[in-house]
Design a protein around this motif. Structure first.
Motif, mmCIF file in Angstrom:
data_model
loop_
_atom_site.group_PDB
_atom_site.id
_atom_site.type_symbol
_atom_site.label_atom_id
_atom_site.label_comp_id
_atom_site.label_asym_id
_atom_site.label_seq_id
_atom_site.Cartn_x
_atom_site.Cartn_y
_atom_site.Cartn_z
ATOM 1 N N SER A 182 53.760 60.973 34.146
ATOM 2 C CA SER A 182 54.031 62.200 35.125
ATOM 3 C C SER A 182 55.639 62.103 34.789
ATOM 4 O O SER A 182 56.149 61.286 35.519
ATOM 5 N N TYR B 6 56.734 62.150 42.506
ATOM 6 C CA TYR B 6 55.435 61.856 41.910
ATOM 7 C C TYR B 6 55.632 61.547 40.063
ATOM 8 O O TYR B 6 54.603 61.621 39.606
ATOM 9 N N THR C 120 56.585 59.310 37.194
ATOM 10 C CA THR C 120 56.564 57.998 36.661
ATOM 11 C C THR C 120 57.447 57.329 35.708
ATOM 12 O O THR C 120 57.921 56.291 35.700
ATOM 13 N N PHE D 128 49.953 62.231 38.560
ATOM 14 C CA PHE D 128 50.436 61.090 39.292
ATOM 15 C C PHE D 128 49.070 60.423 39.892
ATOM 16 O O PHE D 128 48.539 59.293 40.020
ATOM 17 N N GLU D 129 48.391 61.626 40.794
ATOM 18 C CA GLU D 129 47.078 61.538 41.479
ATOM 19 C C GLU D 129 45.826 60.804 40.492
ATOM 20 O O GLU D 129 45.050 60.207 40.852
ATOM 21 N N ASN E 272 53.641 67.460 38.468
ATOM 22 C CA ASN E 272 53.835 65.846 38.496
ATOM 23 C C ASN E 272 53.055 65.114 39.430
ATOM 24 O O ASN E 272 52.045 64.208 39.154
ATOM 25 N N ARG E 273 52.647 65.753 40.873
ATOM 26 C CA ARG E 273 51.765 65.222 41.671
ATOM 27 C C ARG E 273 50.444 65.046 41.159
ATOM 28 O O ARG E 273 49.620 63.998 41.112
#
Length: 215
Positions: free
Chosen positions: A85, A101, A103, A79-80, A75-76
């Protein structure tokens, strides 16, 4: 204690909201892995970097169980990268922390309905190192593929150091010694550390129609 009628209602709710949400976020890649491998662990960082690329370069939604460890890493990265995510979270007696992380969160009551929804219409399933839960999810998907109960979907085992001993066990014991599987079954998965190869597999995978994904 829930009555049988209440449990059936909860199962219906799980499948209804899970499948409708999955269709909303296609195309997607689903990640599985241990809750115990956290930030700084090499496998965590590899998954984080891979999902960043999948999200940034291909624009695919990333699905995970929404918890810590490899799920958080997946997920991170998305997200980044500014991508979608999604966390398929589960209600547990000892509450599992949802990572920060995601959404959007899709909550489930039961593991089996969550797992069915996670594999329902995703384009690729990727497994990082994990424990009993990860192996349960992996072999369930391989069994569904082996028996043609779901559309053919690439299954990638990310991390050759972790997964190669399993491949040896499968080939030496299941295939050659005991003959409990066939030659075609060892082609149901790919073990690799190569991010570029994984991105090519994703790009070449069939965009699945959720209505036809489960048979």
């Amino acid at each position: 204690m829930n009555t049988e009628e209440e449990k059936l209602k909860m199962i219906d709710e799980d499948f209804e909201q899970g499948i409708s949400m999955v269709n909303k976020f296609n195309p997607s890649v689903t990640f599985y892995g241990s809750t115990r491998l956290n930030e700084g662990n090499p496998d965590y960082e590899k998954v984080r970097h891979l999902t960043y690329r999948i999200s940034k370069e291909l624009g695919y939604t990333i699905f995970s169980g929404g918890g810590p460890g490899i799920m958080e890493a997946a997920n991170r990265g998305a997200f980044e990268a500014g991508g979608k995510s999604i966390g398929f979270t589960i209600s547990l007696p000892k509450e599992q922390d949802t990572n920060k992380y995601i959404t959007e969160q899709i909550p489930f009551h039961f593991f089996f309905s969550r797992q069915s929804s996670m594999s329902y219409a995703t384009e690729v399933c990727i497994f990082g190192p994990g424990g009993f839960g990860t192996f349960s999810e992996l072999f369930e998907i391989l069994t569904l593929l082996q028996t043609n109960k779901i559309d053919k979907v690439p299954v990638i085992l990310f991390g050759s150091e972790f997964w190669s001993p399993l491949e040896k066990l499968i080939e030496e014991n299941l295939l050659n010694k005991y003959k409990t599987i066939g030659e075609e079954d060892i082609k149901l998965y790919t073990i690799t550390d190569d991010e570029d190869k994984i991105l090519e597999i994703i790009k070449n995978s069939k965009i699945r129609d959720g209505h036809d994904a489960l048979r």
